[in-house]
Motif scaffolding. Structure first.
Motif, PDB file in Angstrom:
ATOM      1  N   MET A  29       0.837  -1.201   0.000  1.00 17.73           N
ATOM      2  CA  MET A  29       0.000   0.000   0.000  1.00 17.73           C
ATOM      3  C   MET A  29       0.871   1.249   0.000  1.00 17.73           C
ATOM      4  O   MET A  29       0.573   2.221  -0.695  1.00 17.73           O
ATOM      5  N   HIS A  30       1.958   1.213   0.760  1.00 19.48           N
ATOM      6  CA  HIS A  30       2.851   2.364   0.809  1.00 19.48           C
ATOM      7  C   HIS A  30       3.531   2.584  -0.543  1.00 19.48           C
ATOM      8  O   HIS A  30       3.642   3.718  -1.011  1.00 19.48           O
ATOM      9  N   LEU A  31       3.964   1.502  -1.194  1.00 23.01           N
ATOM     10  CA  LEU A  31       4.582   1.644  -2.518  1.00 23.01           C
ATOM     11  C   LEU A  31       3.589   2.201  -3.523  1.00 23.01           C
ATOM     12  O   LEU A  31       3.944   3.031  -4.360  1.00 23.01           O
ATOM     13  N   ARG A  32       2.352   1.744  -3.464  1.00 27.72           N
ATOM     14  CA  ARG A  32       1.326   2.259  -4.373  1.00 27.72           C
ATOM     15  C   ARG A  32       1.150   3.757  -4.145  1.00 27.72           C
ATOM     16  O   ARG A  32       1.026   4.538  -5.079  1.00 27.72           O
ATOM     17  N   TYR A  33       1.169   4.168  -2.878  1.00 26.98           N
ATOM     18  CA  TYR A  33       1.041   5.587  -2.554  1.00 26.98           C
ATOM     19  C   TYR A  33       2.240   6.373  -3.088  1.00 26.98           C
ATOM     20  O   TYR A  33       2.090   7.449  -3.663  1.00 26.98           O
ATOM     21  N   LEU A  34       3.440   5.832  -2.924  1.00 26.06           N
ATOM     22  CA  LEU A  34       4.634   6.542  -3.363  1.00 26.06           C
ATOM     23  C   LEU A  34       4.704   6.682  -4.880  1.00 26.06           C
ATOM     24  O   LEU A  34       5.275   7.649  -5.384  1.00 26.06           O
ATOM     25  N   LYS A  35       4.138   5.723  -5.606  1.00 23.44           N
ATOM     26  CA  LYS A  35       4.181   5.769  -7.062  1.00 23.44           C
ATOM     27  C   LYS A  35       3.427   6.967  -7.614  1.00 23.44           C
ATOM     28  O   LYS A  35       3.694   7.424  -8.709  1.00 23.44           O
ATOM     29  N   GLU A  36       2.451   7.463  -6.869  1.00 23.26           N
ATOM     30  CA  GLU A  36       1.684   8.606  -7.349  1.00 23.26           C
ATOM     31  C   GLU A  36       2.518   9.876  -7.415  1.00 23.26           C
ATOM     32  O   GLU A  36       2.274  10.738  -8.232  1.00 23.26           O
ATOM     33  N   LEU A  83     -10.838   4.413   4.534  1.00 22.73           N
ATOM     34  CA  LEU A  83      -9.866   4.890   3.546  1.00 22.73           C
ATOM     35  C   LEU A  83      -8.499   4.243   3.753  1.00 22.73           C
ATOM     36  O   LEU A  83      -7.810   3.909   2.790  1.00 22.73           O
ATOM     37  N   THR A  84      -8.125   4.055   5.006  1.00 23.09           N
ATOM     38  CA  THR A  84      -6.821   3.450   5.297  1.00 23.09           C
ATOM     39  C   THR A  84      -6.772   2.011   4.821  1.00 23.09           C
ATOM     40  O   THR A  84      -5.833   1.598   4.136  1.00 23.09           O
ATOM     41  N   PHE A  85      -7.784   1.217   5.172  1.00 17.34           N
ATOM     42  CA  PHE A  85      -7.769  -0.202   4.821  1.00 17.34           C
ATOM     43  C   PHE A  85      -8.008  -0.457   3.341  1.00 17.34           C
ATOM     44  O   PHE A  85      -7.609  -1.489   2.815  1.00 17.34           O
ATOM     45  N   SER A  86      -8.658   0.465   2.658  1.00 17.46           N
ATOM     46  CA  SER A  86      -8.880   0.274   1.225  1.00 17.46           C
ATOM     47  C   SER A  86      -7.672   0.712   0.402  1.00 17.46           C
ATOM     48  O   SER A  86      -7.609   0.460  -0.791  1.00 17.46           O
ATOM     49  N   GLY A  87      -6.718   1.416   1.040  1.00 16.33           N
ATOM     50  CA  GLY A  87      -5.530   1.866   0.326  1.00 16.33           C
ATOM     51  C   GLY A  87      -5.733   3.141  -0.464  1.00 16.33           C
ATOM     52  O   GLY A  87      -4.907   3.502  -1.287  1.00 16.33           O
ATOM     53  N   ARG A  88      -6.844   3.822  -0.221  1.00 12.49           N
ATOM     54  CA  ARG A  88      -7.144   5.045  -0.974  1.00 12.49           C
ATOM     55  C   ARG A  88      -6.801   6.318  -0.218  1.00 12.49           C
ATOM     56  O   ARG A  88      -7.049   7.419  -0.716  1.00 12.49           O
ATOM     57  N   MET A  89      -6.259   6.213   0.981  1.00 15.65           N
ATOM     58  CA  MET A  89      -6.017   7.390   1.822  1.00 15.65           C
ATOM     59  C   MET A  89      -5.085   8.395   1.141  1.00 15.65           C
ATOM     60  O   MET A  89      -5.361   9.591   1.131  1.00 15.65           O
ATOM     61  N   GLY A  90      -3.977   7.929   0.580  1.00 13.70           N
ATOM     62  CA  GLY A  90      -3.014   8.838  -0.038  1.00 13.70           C
ATOM     63  C   GLY A  90      -3.617   9.630  -1.188  1.00 13.70           C
ATOM     64  O   GLY A  90      -3.435  10.845  -1.286  1.00 13.70           O
ATOM     65  N   THR A  91      -4.340   8.951  -2.058  1.00  9.67           N
ATOM     66  CA  THR A  91      -4.981   9.611  -3.193  1.00  9.67           C
ATOM     67  C   THR A  91      -6.027  10.604  -2.713  1.00  9.67           C
ATOM     68  O   THR A  91      -6.104  11.735  -3.201  1.00  9.67           O
ATOM     69  N   TYR A  92      -6.808  10.185  -1.736  1.00 11.68           N
ATOM     70  CA  TYR A  92      -7.858  11.039  -1.183  1.00 11.68           C
ATOM     71  C   TYR A  92      -7.266  12.317  -0.592  1.00 11.68           C
ATOM     72  O   TYR A  92      -7.728  13.419  -0.869  1.00 11.68           O
ATOM     73  N   LEU A  93      -6.218  12.177   0.212  1.00  9.43           N
ATOM     74  CA  LEU A  93      -5.602  13.348   0.839  1.00  9.43           C
ATOM     75  C   LEU A  93      -4.911  14.246  -0.184  1.00  9.43           C
ATOM     76  O   LEU A  93      -4.939  15.470  -0.057  1.00  9.43           O
ATOM     77  N   ALA A  94      -4.292  13.646  -1.204  1.00  9.09           N
ATOM     78  CA  ALA A  94      -3.669  14.453  -2.262  1.00  9.09           C
ATOM     79  C   ALA A  94      -4.738  15.253  -3.006  1.00  9.09           C
ATOM     80  O   ALA A  94      -4.520  16.426  -3.341  1.00  9.09           O
ATOM     81  N   ASP A  95      -5.900  14.639  -3.252  1.00 11.20           N
ATOM     82  CA  ASP A  95      -6.998  15.347  -3.911  1.00 11.20           C
ATOM     83  C   ASP A  95      -7.497  16.509  -3.051  1.00 11.20           C
ATOM     84  O   ASP A  95      -7.729  17.615  -3.554  1.00 11.20           O
ATOM     85  N   ILE A  96      -7.664  16.252  -1.741  1.00 12.55           N
ATOM     86  CA  ILE A  96      -8.100  17.306  -0.817  1.00 12.55           C
ATOM     87  C   ILE A  96      -7.096  18.460  -0.838  1.00 12.55           C
ATOM     88  O   ILE A  96      -7.480  19.634  -0.891  1.00 12.55           O
ATOM     89  N   ASN A  97      -5.796  18.124  -0.801  1.00 13.87           N
ATOM     90  CA  ASN A  97      -4.761  19.155  -0.804  1.00 13.87           C
ATOM     91  C   ASN A  97      -4.837  20.007  -2.071  1.00 13.87           C
ATOM     92  O   ASN A  97      -4.760  21.238  -2.009  1.00 13.87           O
ATOM     93  N   GLU A  98      -4.991  19.363  -3.224  1.00 15.95           N
ATOM     94  CA  GLU A  98      -5.062  20.105  -4.484  1.00 15.95           C
ATOM     95  C   GLU A  98      -6.308  20.993  -4.539  1.00 15.95           C
ATOM     96  O   GLU A  98      -6.231  22.153  -4.957  1.00 15.95           O
ATOM     97  N   GLN A  99      -7.447  20.456  -4.109  1.00 19.55           N
ATOM     98  CA  GLN A  99      -8.681  21.246  -4.111  1.00 19.55           C
ATOM     99  C   GLN A  99      -8.546  22.462  -3.202  1.00 19.55           C
ATOM    100  O   GLN A  99      -8.933  23.574  -3.573  1.00 19.55           O
TER     101      GLN A  99
END
Length: 146
Positions: free
Chosen positions: A45-52, A78-94
């Motif tokens: 999950m961490h590697l998937r997050y870092l790839k973004e 969000l943590t267990f689904s592995g979507r937390m990083g993408t979700y937080l990056a989207d919030i930051n950009e918005q």
């Protein structure tokens, strides 16, 4: 008979060749690879997050803290689904885009211009600090704490 060189370099493709028997074989070498170890679910999950390569930034970190304290079910989901990083990056950009838009609109409405900056630097700094603080409060209310 002509003796063949043990190594040659082809300038057209940049490869080196080694003589093996009567044939030249490309001298290809793999780069040193790191030792591979099992990383488990959290490591994947961490590697998937870092790839973004998308930072969660100031607004994402603030929203993460809000989720932990006030929305624990959403946080866990969000943590267990592995979507937390993408979700937080989207919030930051918005939040960042909204912040920039609000600042520009407030500058225009209050007449804070480059001319004011040239004439009265301290006045301009004070006005911009006030605008930025009000814009941050709006972003916090509209995006981060929702």
């Amino acid at each position: 008979m002509n003796e063949l060189k043990p190594r040659i370099h082809d300038n057209s493709n940049g490869l080196d060749y080694v003589l093996v028997g009567d044939y030249y074989i490309p001298d290809l070498r793999l780069e040193e690879q790191e030792e591979r170890r099992p990383i488990g679910k959290w490591g994947r999950m961490h590697l998937r997050y870092l790839k973004e390569h998308r930072p969660i930034g100031k607004w994402g970190r603030m929203h993460l803290r809000y989720l932990k304290e006030h929305r624990p079910i959403t946080y866990t989901e969000l943590t267990f689904s592995g979507r937390m990083g993408t979700y937080l990056a989207d919030i930051n950009e918005q939040a960042q885009e909204r912040m920039e838009l609000i600042i520009e609109q407030m500058k225009e409405a209050e007449g804070v211009t480059e001319d004011l900056k040239r004439r009265d630097q301290m006045g301009w700094v004070g006005a911009m600090n006030g605008i930025r603080n009000r814009a941050e409060e709006i972003v916090l209310t509209e995006i981060v704490y929702q």
